[in-house]
Scaffold this active site. Structure first.
Site, PDB file in Angstrom:
ATOM      1  N   TYR A   1      16.832  -3.227 -33.466  1.00 35.22           N
ATOM      2  CA  TYR A   1      15.746  -2.305 -33.839  1.00 35.22           C
ATOM      3  C   TYR A   1      14.427  -3.083 -33.858  1.00 35.22           C
ATOM      4  O   TYR A   1      14.352  -4.174 -34.435  1.00 35.22           O
ATOM      5  CB  TYR A   1      15.998  -1.702 -35.233  1.00 35.22           C
TER       6      TYR A   1
ATOM      7  N   GLU B   1       8.039   2.418 -31.704  1.00 39.30           N
ATOM      8  CA  GLU B   1       9.392   2.013 -32.075  1.00 39.30           C
ATOM      9  C   GLU B   1      10.305   1.926 -30.859  1.00 39.30           C
ATOM     10  O   GLU B   1      10.250   2.778 -29.976  1.00 39.30           O
ATOM     11  CB  GLU B   1       9.929   3.063 -33.049  1.00 39.30           C
TER      12      GLU B   1
END
Ligand code: GDP
Ligand code: MN
Length: 377
Positions: A101, A189
């Site tokens: 992530y 993101e």
């Protein structure tokens, strides 16, 4: 404003972030053609502006162009969290070894952007944040200096990234920072950023939120707005320059000024009511704007009462009252309306509105209580 995955990834690519080869399709036939061009296995990904598409069945692999067409037919017929899928992204499939992530957002408490990274990326990141927050490392960025090389290395070290990937990871992290800062994003993101079996780093998913208030200086991004994905009320509101956010309560709020609008929602809550929306009609609310705002509020079937909270400063209350009356003549709501009007020429305004059989109030407390009572009646 939210960008679709395919838009986010195209933007990321401009900043040197590796993304899979792929193209977006609106029909299953197009999906098959793209799969043919890509050759080999593809992944068909629903393009809707919500997270958790994978878990909802909106992301599926296909081994051949024919299968791509079949899968695309199914996904294009789906609804994910209430949103119909109108487009799919057809990407070259990756063979994943590990999912990371990597994201950047604003940390309001720290008054700085923050880079967040975790070795436990993929679809469970919310779960990781909730149960094992220590597995997410955070590094704050000085907005003037940007993301420094040593910080990118700290992140790589923090997520136990094998050293062979550090250089490319640093380029990706800096690219993401540039994409974030140069586009006035509030979120950029990559989840997952994968290490493939071929030992390449690739951004498989992308998500960007762009600050609406900065869109005036990013016409290229403003054009990417997908009106199909937006609530009709929000599109209408933007057209008239109204700041509107739909909520789930019964009390429609029409207020001039964002701070006053928030106060209004707070006080409605305080007296046991629930606001149906946030709405700032702005200064100098003309009849046209008020009418648009009324239509927008009334388009919500939950609304049982409308609360006007107007502070007349430079805008005179009698002018606003005139706007409200013109709007009422046009829209003709048949639910109770409470109005609190203070400031310049308030008395004149109040008299005009009392004739229109609106419930008048002198203080905000009084108005909120009357609105809550009317909503419960
Ligand atoms: P999200 O569920 O909306 O976040 O969608 P993502 O694009 O992140 O996809 C969800 C998951 O699907 C990823 O975490 C991967 O595990 C998987 N996935 C996505 N693309 C591929 C791919 O090309 N190959 C493989 N094997 N899995 C993929
Ligand atoms: Mn994802």
């Amino acid at each position: 404003m939210k960008l679709h995955e395919y838009q986010s990834k195209q933007l990321f690519a401009k900043y040197g972030i590796p993304i899979p080869k792929g193209q977006v399709a609106a029909t299953a036939t197009e999906a098959r053609q793209i799969a043919e061009e890509l050759g080999g296995r593809v992944v068909i990904k629903s393009q809707v502006l919500v997270g958790g598409r994978g878990k909802a069945g909106g992301i599926r692999l296909a081994k051949s162009p024919k299968e791509a067409e079949e899968v695309a037919t199914q996904i294009l017929g789906m609804e994910i969290k209430g949103l119909p899928v109108r487009k799919v992204l057809v990407d070259e499939a990756a063979s994943i070894q590990h999912e990371i992530y990597l994201g950047i957002t604003n940390d309001r408490a720290a008054r700085r952007p923050v880079v967040m990274a975790s070795a436990a990326g993929g679809v469970e990141i919310e779960e990781v944040a909730r149960t094992t927050p220590e597995k997410i490392i955070k590094i704050h960025i000085d907005p003037l200096l940007g993301l420094r090389d040593y910080q990118a290395r700290d992140i790589a070290l923090g997520i136990d990234l094998p050293r062979q990937h550090w250089k490319v990871f640093g380029e990706i992290a800096r690219g993401l920072w540039k994409a974030y800062s140069e586009n006035d994003a509030t979120l950029a993101e990559i989840n997952p950023l994968v290490i493939t079996k071929e030992k390449q780093l690739v951004a498989l998913d992308g998500k960007m939120l762009v600050d609406d208030n900065a869109l005036f200086r990013h016409s290229d991004l403003a054009e990417m707005r997908d009106l199909d994905e937006e609530a009709v009320a929000e599109t209408e509101a933007r057209k008239y320059g109204l700041s509107f956010i739909k909520l789930d309560g019964q009390i429609g709020c029409m207020v001039n000024g964002a701070g006053l609008a928030m106060t209004t929602m707070d006080i409605v809550n305080l007296f046991g009511g629930e606001p149906a929306n946030f709405l700032d009609i702005g200064g100098g609310a003309s009849a046209e704007k008020v009418a648009a705002a009324l239509r927008i509020i009334l388009s919500d079937k939950n609304v049982k009462v409308i609360l006007f909270n107007i502070f007349g400063g430079i805008t005179r209350c009698d002018e606003v009252a005139k706007g409200i009356l013109t709007a009422l003549a046009e829209v003709k709501p048949n639910i109770p309306m409470v109005v609190r009007l203070v400031g310049t020429n308030a008395e004149a305004g109040r008299q005009m509105l009392a004739k229109a059989r609106m419930i008048t109030a002198n203080t905000l407390t009084d108005a909120a209580q009357k609105a809550v009572a009317a909503a419960k009646a």
